[in-house]
Design an enzyme around this catalytic site. Structure first.
Site, PDB file in Angstrom:
ATOM      1  N   SER A  47       0.890  -1.295   0.011  1.00  0.00           N
ATOM      2  CA  SER A  47       0.007  -0.086   0.133  1.00  0.00           C
ATOM      3  C   SER A  47       0.779   1.027   0.036  1.00  0.00           C
ATOM      4  CB  SER A  47      -0.788   0.019   1.319  1.00  0.00           C
ATOM      5  OG  SER A  47      -1.613   1.212   1.413  1.00  0.00           O
ATOM      6  N   GLY A  48       0.230   2.276  -0.590  1.00  0.00           N
ATOM      7  CA  GLY A  48       1.013   3.438  -0.620  1.00  0.00           C
ATOM      8  C   GLY A  48       0.972   4.218  -2.064  1.00  0.00           C
ATOM      9  N   HIS A 104      -7.420  -3.434   4.993  1.00  0.00           N
ATOM     10  CA  HIS A 104      -6.689  -2.337   4.823  1.00  0.00           C
ATOM     11  C   HIS A 104      -7.543  -1.270   4.062  1.00  0.00           C
ATOM     12  CE1 HIS A 104      -4.207   0.777   2.772  1.00  0.00           C
ATOM     13  NE2 HIS A 104      -3.621   0.960   3.872  1.00  0.00           N
ATOM     14  N   ASN A 105      -7.961  -1.704   2.938  1.00  0.00           N
ATOM     15  CA  ASN A 105      -8.593  -1.147   1.962  1.00  0.00           C
ATOM     16  C   ASN A 105      -9.847  -0.923   2.294  1.00  0.00           C
ATOM     17  OD1 ASN A 105      -6.112  -1.418   0.496  1.00  0.00           O
ATOM     18  ND2 ASN A 105      -6.961  -1.973  -1.621  1.00  0.00           N
ATOM     19  N   LYS A 141      -4.242  -6.851   3.432  1.00  0.00           N
ATOM     20  CA  LYS A 141      -4.288  -5.729   2.673  1.00  0.00           C
ATOM     21  C   LYS A 141      -5.823  -5.220   2.147  1.00  0.00           C
ATOM     22  CE  LYS A 141      -3.381  -2.389  -0.201  1.00  0.00           C
ATOM     23  NZ  LYS A 141      -3.193  -2.253  -1.810  1.00  0.00           N
ATOM     24  N   GLU A 186      -9.876   1.860   4.475  1.00  0.00           N
ATOM     25  CA  GLU A 186      -9.614   3.184   3.660  1.00  0.00           C
ATOM     26  C   GLU A 186     -11.120   3.715   3.053  1.00  0.00           C
ATOM     27  OE1 GLU A 186      -6.320   2.326   0.710  1.00  0.00           O
ATOM     28  OE2 GLU A 186      -7.577   3.288  -0.832  1.00  0.00           O
TER      29      GLU A 186
HETATM   30  P1  NDP Z   1      -0.303  -0.866 -14.500  1.00  0.00           P
HETATM   31  O1  NDP Z   1      -1.644  -0.842 -15.377  1.00  0.00           O
HETATM   32  O2  NDP Z   1       0.374   0.444 -14.413  1.00  0.00           O
HETATM   33  O3  NDP Z   1       0.432  -1.850 -14.921  1.00  0.00           O
HETATM   34  C1  NDP Z   1      -0.125  -3.225 -15.397  1.00  0.00           C
HETATM   35  C2  NDP Z   1       1.218  -4.124 -15.597  1.00  0.00           C
HETATM   36  O4  NDP Z   1       0.444  -5.527 -15.847  1.00  0.00           O
HETATM   37  C3  NDP Z   1       1.904  -4.036 -16.720  1.00  0.00           C
HETATM   38  O5  NDP Z   1       3.531  -4.098 -16.476  1.00  0.00           O
HETATM   39  C4  NDP Z   1       1.530  -4.930 -17.856  1.00  0.00           C
HETATM   40  O6  NDP Z   1       2.239  -5.371 -18.858  1.00  0.00           O
HETATM   41  C5  NDP Z   1       1.172  -6.027 -17.037  1.00  0.00           C
HETATM   42  N1  NDP Z   1       0.241  -7.023 -17.497  1.00  0.00           N
HETATM   43  C6  NDP Z   1      -1.050  -6.683 -17.741  1.00  0.00           C
HETATM   44  N2  NDP Z   1      -1.443  -7.867 -18.075  1.00  0.00           N
HETATM   45  C7  NDP Z   1      -0.857  -8.717 -18.303  1.00  0.00           C
HETATM   46  C8  NDP Z   1      -0.887 -10.168 -18.734  1.00  0.00           C
HETATM   47  N3  NDP Z   1      -1.943 -10.805 -19.177  1.00  0.00           N
HETATM   48  N4  NDP Z   1       0.514 -10.840 -18.582  1.00  0.00           N
HETATM   49  C9  NDP Z   1       1.610 -10.154 -18.141  1.00  0.00           C
HETATM   50  N5  NDP Z   1       1.544  -9.028 -17.545  1.00  0.00           N
HETATM   51  C10 NDP Z   1       0.432  -8.171 -17.879  1.00  0.00           C
HETATM   52  O7  NDP Z   1      -0.963  -1.520 -12.892  1.00  0.00           O
HETATM   53  P2  NDP Z   1      -0.534  -1.048 -11.510  1.00  0.00           P
HETATM   54  O8  NDP Z   1       1.177  -1.168 -11.569  1.00  0.00           O
HETATM   55  O9  NDP Z   1      -1.218   0.186 -11.062  1.00  0.00           O
HETATM   56  O10 NDP Z   1      -1.049  -2.167 -10.755  1.00  0.00           O
HETATM   57  C11 NDP Z   1      -0.328  -3.465 -10.758  1.00  0.00           C
HETATM   58  C12 NDP Z   1      -0.974  -4.281  -9.429  1.00  0.00           C
HETATM   59  O11 NDP Z   1      -0.658  -3.443  -8.328  1.00  0.00           O
HETATM   60  C13 NDP Z   1      -2.538  -4.568  -9.456  1.00  0.00           C
HETATM   61  O12 NDP Z   1      -2.942  -5.638  -8.878  1.00  0.00           O
HETATM   62  C14 NDP Z   1      -2.886  -3.360  -8.711  1.00  0.00           C
HETATM   63  O13 NDP Z   1      -4.299  -3.614  -7.787  1.00  0.00           O
HETATM   64  C15 NDP Z   1      -2.033  -3.289  -7.615  1.00  0.00           C
HETATM   65  N6  NDP Z   1      -1.891  -2.059  -6.867  1.00  0.00           N
HETATM   66  C16 NDP Z   1      -2.107  -0.830  -7.439  1.00  0.00           C
HETATM   67  C17 NDP Z   1      -1.718   0.213  -6.815  1.00  0.00           C
HETATM   68  C18 NDP Z   1      -1.956   1.550  -7.487  1.00  0.00           C
HETATM   69  O14 NDP Z   1      -2.021   2.790  -6.582  1.00  0.00           O
HETATM   70  N7  NDP Z   1      -1.742   1.640  -8.880  1.00  0.00           N
HETATM   71  C19 NDP Z   1      -1.501   0.549  -5.260  1.00  0.00           C
HETATM   72  C20 NDP Z   1      -1.402  -1.148  -4.728  1.00  0.00           C
HETATM   73  C21 NDP Z   1      -1.427  -2.232  -5.428  1.00  0.00           C
HETATM   74  P3  NDP Z   1       2.304  -4.786 -20.341  1.00  0.00           P
HETATM   75  O15 NDP Z   1       3.245  -3.493 -20.131  1.00  0.00           O
HETATM   76  O16 NDP Z   1       2.639  -5.871 -21.236  1.00  0.00           O
HETATM   77  O17 NDP Z   1       0.867  -4.271 -20.624  1.00  0.00           O
END
Ligand code: NDP
Length: 474
Positions: A130-131, A187-188, A184, A191
């Protein structure tokens, strides 16, 4: 070439920031992303940290780049992509390697993945992070579920990258399999309640007291220096003070009042219901987002019923004082519910969740970080909150002081027609919780009347039936 300490798959918002954080703390990290162009862009933008990043363009290359047993963080979209990624990794990993899902997984998926991977000799960690983006880059709160042995392998890296509260890392091992993702999720859920209550107070200030965004920002800013000091209050003040570059109007006034959600709030409510633990403030917050989304229906209902909020009169300073304390009391009740749900789950899934540790790792890095969590950590640590946070002596004092304000605010809001679903649920929970003689004697009588379910008596052991006569039962 020197092996990397850890690997990471998924260089999206969270993954790329987490990877930079790991590199910055001195650890060599191997990275892979489904779309190679994103890996290239990441490496290009890594700046001085470039030397500690090993870009990989296949999973074989990734596995070969990491020191065994290999910990690999998966930070991709939650759900099917995680299962697909795990399936692909199976082919390149060896016994004792550690697959870490750091996305927002449903803990039931985590439990399934944990046992599926265990059967093939691999270890699985479900890790709640988280963050947001900023936290991932400079210090998130990290909630780990898995075997203690696998935690030992990654502890050094994870504690190094986590947020610190007075020097203490906000990362901890909380139990086996789904423990980290469950915590987590709650936590949400908390939130959601926290944000909803803040929005309800904003509604009273805006509609009941007729204050503008800048004035309200001042109020929140002031509150942030006191007992409500927290990240969410801090950003609320900043949001309310910001202007829209396009129109010059306060940005909050041009944002559509339709809230999104991704599922963790709903999961919190579902699990609370499954466990039979009331989490009414969280439920109210989730329901409020759902209601917010039916904008057209709300507009039609406003036409049918009239939707205006009446002005709330009275001494302004006294009202503001009440609102601050009401928010504080509502928040305590919501946290009490969240911790009670975790306590129920801990028993149900044999996790032995360490409540003081959970409160501690939420004190910095995560979205709900607040000064109050330090008081909660102390209360859990002292053992006074074993049944419910509301029973910890410190919280009895705080609620004694704050609940009359919550009562007055909920009453005025109801009178004025300003919706306060989470605050009023919190108040009803508190009032029900502290009522030694409740009203379910009547429920039991009704159940016995129509269904012959029986009831207990206050003056004797056993099951009894009432004198309902021939019209009863059916
Ligand atoms: P993004 O949309 O920024 O990035 C998604 C990533 O997942 C990319 O690297 C993408 O690759 C990859 N991806 C998507 N589909 C596939 C697939 N089928 N196979 C392989 N790779 C795949 O997402 P976030 O970074 O925001 O979120 C990632 C996780 O973190 C989620 O579970 C989210 O819920 C969690 N999270 C997010 C927070 C936030 O504030 N954003 C906070 C805490 C947790 P490609 O470049 O190839 O599309």
């Amino acid at each position: 070439m020197e092996k990397a300490e850890i690997g990471l798959i998924g260089l999206g918002t969270m993954g790329s920031n987490l990877a930079l954080n790991i590199a910055e703390k001195g650890h060599r990290i191997a990275v892979f992303n489904r779309t190679a162009a994103r890996t290239d862009a990441f490496v290009e933008n890594a700046g001085a940290l470039r030397d500690r990043v090993v870009p990989c363009y296949s999973l074989e290359e990734l596995a070969a780049a990491i020191r065994p047993p290999r910990p690999i963080i998966i930070m991709v979209l939650a759900g099917k992509p995680v299962d697909e990624q795990i399936a692909a990794l199976r082919g390149v990993l060896s016994a004792n390697d550690i697959v870490i899902d750091a996305g927002n997984a449903n803990f039931r998926d985590t439990m399934r993945r944990f046992s599926e991977l265990a059967s093939s000799g691999l270890t699985f960690i479900g890790m709640g992070v988280s963050g947001g983006e900023e936290g991932a880059r400079h210090g998130p709160s990290i909630m780990v579920g898995g075997t203690e042995e696998s935690w030992k392998r990654v502890e050094k890296v994870l504690t190094a990258i986590s947020a610190k509260f007075k020097g203490e890392p906000c990362a901890a091992w909380l139990g086996t399999d789904g423990a980290g993702h469950f915590v987590k999720t709650i936590h949400n859920g908390i939130e959601y309640a926290d944000m909803q209550m803040i929005a309800e107070i904003y509604g009273i200030l805006r509609d009941g007291l007729g204050m503008g965004p800048k004035e309200i920002a001042e109020v929140f800013s002031q509150w942030n220096t006191g007992r409500l000091n927290s990240y969410l209050i801090e950003i609320t003040a900043k949001v309310l003070a910001a202007d829209d570059p396009k129109t010059g109007k306060p940005v909050v006034d041009i944002i559509l009042d339709r809230a999104g959600q991704k599922g963790t709030g709903k999961w919190s409510v579902i699990e609370a219901q499954q466990l039979g633990i009331p989490a009414t403030a969280i439920e109210a917050a989730v329901a409020a987002r759902v209601l917010s989304s039916i904008k057209d229906e709300r507009l039609a209902a406003e036409k049918a019923y009239g939707g205006g909020v009446s002005k709330i009169s009275g001494d302004r300073d006294a009202l503001l004082g009440d609102l601050e304390l009401a928010l504080f009391a509502g928040k305590i009740a919501a946290y009490a519910q969240g911790f009670a749900v975790m306590s129920g789950a801990s028993k149900e899934f044999n996790w032995n969740l360490p409540m003081p540790v959970i409160a501690k790792i939420w004190r910095a890095g995560c979205i709900i970080r607040s000064q109050l969590l330090d008081t909660m950590a102390e209360a859990f640590g002292a053992g006074g909150a074993a049944t419910n946070l509301l029973m910890a002596p410190a919280f009895v004092s705080l609620m004694q002081e704050a609940h009359p304000s919550l009562r007055r605010v909920v009453a005025s809001a109801a009178e004025a027609g300003s919706p306060v679903p989470a605050l009023s649920s919190a108040l009803a929970y508190f009032d029900s919780y502290r009522q030694g003689r409740g009203t379910s004697n009547l429920i039991q009588a009704q159940r016995d009347f129509f269904g012959a379910h029986g009831f207990e008596r206050i003056d004797g052991q056993g099951a009894f039936h009432g004198p309902w006569g021939s019209g009863a039962a059916g």
